[in-house]
Write a protein that holds these residues in place. Structure first.
Motif, PDB file in Angstrom:
ATOM      1  N   ALA A   1       6.503 -42.973 -21.298  1.00 55.03           N
ATOM      2  CA  ALA A   1       7.946 -42.743 -21.330  1.00 55.03           C
ATOM      3  C   ALA A   1       8.392 -41.794 -20.219  1.00 55.03           C
ATOM      4  O   ALA A   1       9.541 -41.854 -19.763  1.00 55.03           O
ATOM      5  N   ARG A   2       7.508 -40.941 -19.769  1.00 52.06           N
ATOM      6  CA  ARG A   2       7.864 -39.952 -18.754  1.00 52.06           C
ATOM      7  C   ARG A   2       7.591 -40.448 -17.331  1.00 52.06           C
ATOM      8  O   ARG A   2       8.438 -40.295 -16.448  1.00 52.06           O
ATOM      9  N   THR A   3       6.416 -41.022 -17.091  1.00 50.41           N
ATOM     10  CA  THR A   3       6.052 -41.377 -15.713  1.00 50.41           C
ATOM     11  C   THR A   3       5.407 -42.752 -15.573  1.00 50.41           C
ATOM     12  O   THR A   3       4.992 -43.119 -14.474  1.00 50.41           O
ATOM     13  N   GLY A   4       5.292 -43.507 -16.657  1.00 49.61           N
ATOM     14  CA  GLY A   4       4.702 -44.835 -16.551  1.00 49.61           C
ATOM     15  C   GLY A   4       3.184 -44.855 -16.524  1.00 49.61           C
ATOM     16  O   GLY A   4       2.585 -45.895 -16.230  1.00 49.61           O
TER      17      GLY A   4
ATOM     18  N   LEU B   1      -6.351 -45.701 -11.131  1.00 44.28           N
ATOM     19  CA  LEU B   1      -5.296 -44.814 -10.656  1.00 44.28           C
ATOM     20  C   LEU B   1      -4.173 -45.596  -9.987  1.00 44.28           C
ATOM     21  O   LEU B   1      -2.981 -45.285 -10.180  1.00 44.28           O
ATOM     22  N   ALA B   2      -4.532 -46.587  -9.182  1.00 42.92           N
ATOM     23  CA  ALA B   2      -3.520 -47.384  -8.482  1.00 42.92           C
ATOM     24  C   ALA B   2      -2.593 -48.094  -9.443  1.00 42.92           C
ATOM     25  O   ALA B   2      -1.446 -48.425  -9.090  1.00 42.92           O
ATOM     26  N   ASN B   3      -3.061 -48.336 -10.654  1.00 44.05           N
ATOM     27  CA  ASN B   3      -2.255 -49.015 -11.675  1.00 44.05           C
ATOM     28  C   ASN B   3      -1.786 -48.058 -12.777  1.00 44.05           C
ATOM     29  O   ASN B   3      -1.437 -48.479 -13.869  1.00 44.05           O
ATOM     30  N   ARG B   4      -1.775 -46.774 -12.439  1.00 48.48           N
ATOM     31  CA  ARG B   4      -1.268 -45.726 -13.340  1.00 48.48           C
ATOM     32  C   ARG B   4      -1.998 -45.704 -14.685  1.00 48.48           C
ATOM     33  O   ARG B   4      -1.397 -45.567 -15.741  1.00 48.48           O
ATOM     34  N   ARG B   5      -3.313 -45.814 -14.592  1.00 45.65           N
ATOM     35  CA  ARG B   5      -4.172 -45.634 -15.761  1.00 45.65           C
ATOM     36  C   ARG B   5      -5.139 -44.507 -15.455  1.00 45.65           C
ATOM     37  O   ARG B   5      -5.837 -44.548 -14.439  1.00 45.65           O
TER      38      ARG B   5
ATOM     39  N   GLY C   1      -5.037 -43.504  -5.575  1.00 44.48           N
ATOM     40  CA  GLY C   1      -5.773 -44.682  -6.003  1.00 44.48           C
ATOM     41  C   GLY C   1      -5.593 -45.853  -5.050  1.00 44.48           C
ATOM     42  O   GLY C   1      -6.561 -46.535  -4.685  1.00 44.48           O
ATOM     43  N   LYS C   2      -4.375 -46.087  -4.617  1.00 46.31           N
ATOM     44  CA  LYS C   2      -4.114 -47.196  -3.695  1.00 46.31           C
ATOM     45  C   LYS C   2      -4.781 -46.948  -2.348  1.00 46.31           C
ATOM     46  O   LYS C   2      -5.330 -47.868  -1.732  1.00 46.31           O
ATOM     47  N   GLY C   3      -4.760 -45.700  -1.895  1.00 48.98           N
ATOM     48  CA  GLY C   3      -5.438 -45.378  -0.643  1.00 48.98           C
ATOM     49  C   GLY C   3      -6.936 -45.561  -0.752  1.00 48.98           C
ATOM     50  O   GLY C   3      -7.586 -46.026   0.185  1.00 48.98           O
TER      51      GLY C   3
END
Length: 251
Positions: free
Chosen positions: A79-82, A101-105, A150-152
């Motif tokens: 709810a705060r940052t996805g 990390l790239a997928n916000r997990r 993560g994406k990097g």
């Protein structure tokens, strides 16, 4: 897929190395151990941790009692940052970690240290991972930094720069300091989850406290067996995010 963890446990994991947290199987002693760890560290961090970290502790209700249920914690974090928290039994391979990390997990250990490890555990357990890391993920800019990292990492895979990326993670996410109007404060998970290093990092005269410089960070070795000899200090989380975005095209 069956793996053997560094602790010698054989565990069935999914392809992304996640497992069920199995929250119902924590014992009363384990929940009480979390509470004791939490209460001790929360007291030590008064006047030492940055306000963003302390705000995250409260917003995510990590003081509600017992080891947090990852599903409930993820609902508040989402709810705060996805972001969400997923359970893993051990450290995961680099590319798997970057993908999470790239997928916000955020992959968090699903076990808690034994009583004889109360003051120190080498492996990242649920207290280090959740108490140490997750509160900062409720801060929008830091949450974006973790996704960018993560994406990097995924983009850099196979280019021979993983050691540099490990140093960046170590000196920011794990052992970072930040300047604030109230003085220098802690935000790195490895410090805020350690009672001794929370004091050492700010108050001992021996370590170097160096203003954050991306190239210098990525050339600086770190220690895993003792307090750090150097800490890097940012002026803001925006500075950290901007520096990271500038790095990726050059990897």
């Amino acid at each position: 897929m069956l793996i053997t963890t560094r602790l010698g446990r054989k565990v069935e994991v999914n392809e992304d190395y996640t497992v069920d947290q199995n929250w119902a199987h924590y014992t009363a002693d384990e929940h009480a151990r979390w509470d004791r760890l939490y209460d001790r560290q929360r007291e030590i961090l008064k006047g030492r941790a940055c306000q963003e970290f302390l705000d995250g502790l409260e917003a995510l209700k990590l003081s509600d009692g017992g080891i947090p249920n990852f599903e409930e914690l993820s609902e508040r974090l989402m709810a705060r940052t996805g972001w969400k928290v997923v359970a893993v039994p051990d450290l995961v391979p680099d590319e798997v970690f970057f993908d999470h990390l790239a997928n916000r997990r955020f992959p968090a250990g699903n076990f808690i240290r034994r009583e004889d490890q109360f003051n120190y555990i080498q492996e990242p357990d649920v207290f280090h991972d959740v108490f140490g890391h997750v509160p900062m993920l409720s801060h929008p800019v830091f949450a974006d930094y973790m996704e960018a990292y993560g994406k990097g990492g995924l983009a850099a895979a196979g280019k021979g720069v993983l050691q540099n990326l490990a140093r960046l993670y170590w000196y920011t996410v794990e052992f970072g300091l930040i300047n604030t109007p109230d003085g220098m404060r802690l935000y790195g998970a490895g410090i805020v989850s350690s009672p001794a290093e929370s004091v050492f990092a700010l108050e001992d005269p021996s370590p170097n406290r160096i203003h954050f410089d991306l190239e210098r960070v990525m050339c600086t070795n770190y220690r895993i067996d003792d307090f750090q000899q150097s800490y890097f200090v940012i002026d803001s989380f925006d500075e950290l995010l901007d520096a990271t975005y500038q790095l990726w095209p050059h990897l």
